[in-house]
Design an enzyme around this catalytic site. Structure first.
Site, PDB file in Angstrom:
ATOM      1  CG  ASP A 105       0.010  -3.947   2.805  1.00 11.50           C
ATOM      2  OD1 ASP A 105       0.135  -3.496   1.684  1.00 11.50           O
ATOM      3  OD2 ASP A 105       0.049  -3.427   3.915  1.00 11.50           O
ATOM      4  CG  HIS A 135      -0.425   0.308   2.492  1.00 17.27           C
ATOM      5  ND1 HIS A 135      -0.046  -0.541   3.338  1.00 17.27           N
ATOM      6  CD2 HIS A 135      -0.150   1.605   2.967  1.00 17.27           C
ATOM      7  CE1 HIS A 135       0.411  -0.182   4.582  1.00 17.27           C
ATOM      8  NE2 HIS A 135       0.360   1.101   4.412  1.00 17.27           N
ATOM      9  CB  SER A 149       3.102   1.490   6.047  1.00 15.39           C
ATOM     10  OG  SER A 149       1.926   1.982   6.874  1.00 15.39           O
TER      11      SER A 149
END
Length: 346
Positions: A123, A93, A199
Site C-alpha cells: 500500500d 489506495h 491515508s
C-alpha cells in the site's frame, strides 16, 4: 492543626497552609510537564508540516451500467515529501486507478503530480512533482521503535487540511492485509487518531522523523490505527523510484493454511504444526512448478520452516526470481523435497 482525640494513635499532619503550598507546587509541576509535552508536539508540527501535502485524485471511470457511476470519481488523501527534487510518498489506495493527481503544498501551490510507481502489496506509492524550495522529511530507523513512545500523525482527514493528532506507539510487528490479500509485515499500531483523508500521511516521532506511513483504521474500534513502518516504506520507495515496481518471486500456486496431525508432525520430525495446502497449481504462471501437485502440503522452503502463507510471502523475495528453490512438502503424509524454478509475480 488537627487535634487527635484521647486514645487515637498519633499521626503526622500538615497545616492547611502547607497543603495549599504543596498543591500549588504540584500544579506548577503539572503545568511544566504539560508545557514540555506541548512544546514537543508544537516543535514537531512546525518542523514537519511544510513537508506534508494534500492529494486530490481524479479516478478513471469504471465499467458500470449506471451512467452516473461511470463518471470520473474524486478521491483524496495525504502524502509527504522525501526529497528536495519532489519525490512524495503516499498510499497506493489513494492514487490507484488515477487519471489525474494534484498535490497541494502548505504554501498554497497546487501542482500536478506524476505517479512514479505503486505497490499494492504494501500500500505504498511514490509521486513526483516538479518545483523547488521543497523541504523533505527524514526517515528514522523503525527497528529502534519502542512501545509507548510519542507518535504524531499529520494529514488532511475529511478535507480538514493539516490536522495533527498525537498518541503513542501501541504495538509493533503487526501484520495487516492489503487490498491484494497479501499480508503487509512490520506494521505499527498507534492510538494517534486517523480518519479518511489521513491515508498516506506521515507518522513521526518526537524529532519530526518518519516512523511510518498512516494507512488504515479499524472502523468499529477506538484508538486502533496502523502505519506501514519507515524501514519497509524506505525499501519499497527506493525500488519504485529506481525500477518503477517491487519485484517478488512466486511458485505459481493457490493455497491455504491447514493443521497437521500429530502423526504427521511426529513421524516427519516437523517444527511446525501447520502448513500450506496446495489447492491449485497454476500451469501458466511464469514458474516451472510441475513438480508440485494439488494436495501437497508445503512445510518448508530452502530448509526454512513454512507454517503459513505469510511465511511463503516473506521468503519469496526478488532474490529468488528465476532461481531454483527446494520445497519441503508432505505428499501422502510423507515428507519429500522437490525443486521449483521460481518465477516473478506480475
Amino acid at each position: 492543626m488537627l487535634i487527635l482525640k484521647k486514645g487515637e494513635k498519633m499521626l503526622s499532619f500538615l497545616s492547611s497552609s502547607s497543603l495549599e503550598d504543596n498543591s500549588i507546587h504540584a500544579s506548577s509541576d503539572d503545568n511544566e510537564l504539560l508545557d514540555a509535552y506541548s512544546q514537543t508536539i508544537t516543535q514537531v508540527v512546525e518542523k514537519a508540516s511544510n513537508s506534508v501535502v494534500q492529494i486530490k485524485v481524479i479516478k478513471k471511470p469504471v465499467q458500470n451500467p449506471n451512467p452516473r457511476l461511470r463518471q470520473p470519481q474524486e478521491a483524496g488523501g495525504s502524502g509527504f515529501i522525501i526529497s528536495s527534487d519532489g519525490f512524495i510518498i503516499t498510499n497506493n489506495h489513494v492514487v490507484s486507478n488515477a487519471e489525474r493527481v494534484e498535490v497541494g503544498l502548505m504554501d498554497g501551490r497546487i501542482l500536478e503530480a506524476t505517479v512514479i510507481g505503486n505497490d499494492p502489496y504494501t500500500d505504498i506509492a511514490v509521486l513526483k512533482i516538479y518545483t523547488d524550495t521543497l523541504k523533505p522529511l527524514r526517515f528514522s530507523d523503525s527497528d529502534k521503535l519502542k512501545v509507548g513512545q510519542i507518535a504524531i500523525a499529520i494529514g488532511n482527514p475529511l478535507g480538514f487540511q493539516y490536522t495533527v493528532t498525537a498518541g503513542v506507539v501501541s504495538a509493533l510487528g503487526r501484520t495487516l492485509r492489503s487490498e491484494t490479500g497479501r499480508m503487509i509485515d512490520d506494521v505499527i499500531q498507534t492510538d494517534a487518531s486517523l480518519n479518511p483523508g489521513n491515508s498516506g500521511g506521515p507518522l513521526v516521532n518526537s524529532k519530526g522523523e518518519i516512523i511510518g506511513v498512516n494507512t488504515a483504521v479499524i472502523a468499529a474500534a477506538q484508538g486502533i490505527c496502523f502505519a506501514v513502518s519507515a524501514n519497509l516504506t524506505k525499501y519499497v520507495a527506493g525500488k519504485l523510484i529506481l525500477e518503477g515496481k517491487v519485484k517478488r518471486a512466486q511458485l505459481g500456486i493457490a493455497g491455504q493454511v491447514v493443521n497437521l496431525s500429530e502423526r504427521m508432525v511426529g513421524y516427519n520430525k516437523l517444527s511446525t504444526r501447520t502448513g500450506v495446502y496446495i489447492s491449485e497449481v497454476i500451469a501458466d504462471a511464469n514458474a516451472r512448478n510441475d513438480e508440485l501437485k494439488r494436495g501437497d502440503i508445503i512445510v518448508g522452503l530452502n530448509n526454512k520452516a513454512v507454517a503459513s502463507i505469510e511465511d511463503l510471502h516473506k521468503m519469496l523475495n526478488d532474490e529468488l526470481i528465476n532461481q531454483l528453490v527446494v520445497v519441503q512438502l508432505l505428499r501422502g503424509g510423507i515428507k519429500k523435497e522437490v525443486s521449483v524454478l521460481a518465477g516473478e509475480l506480475k
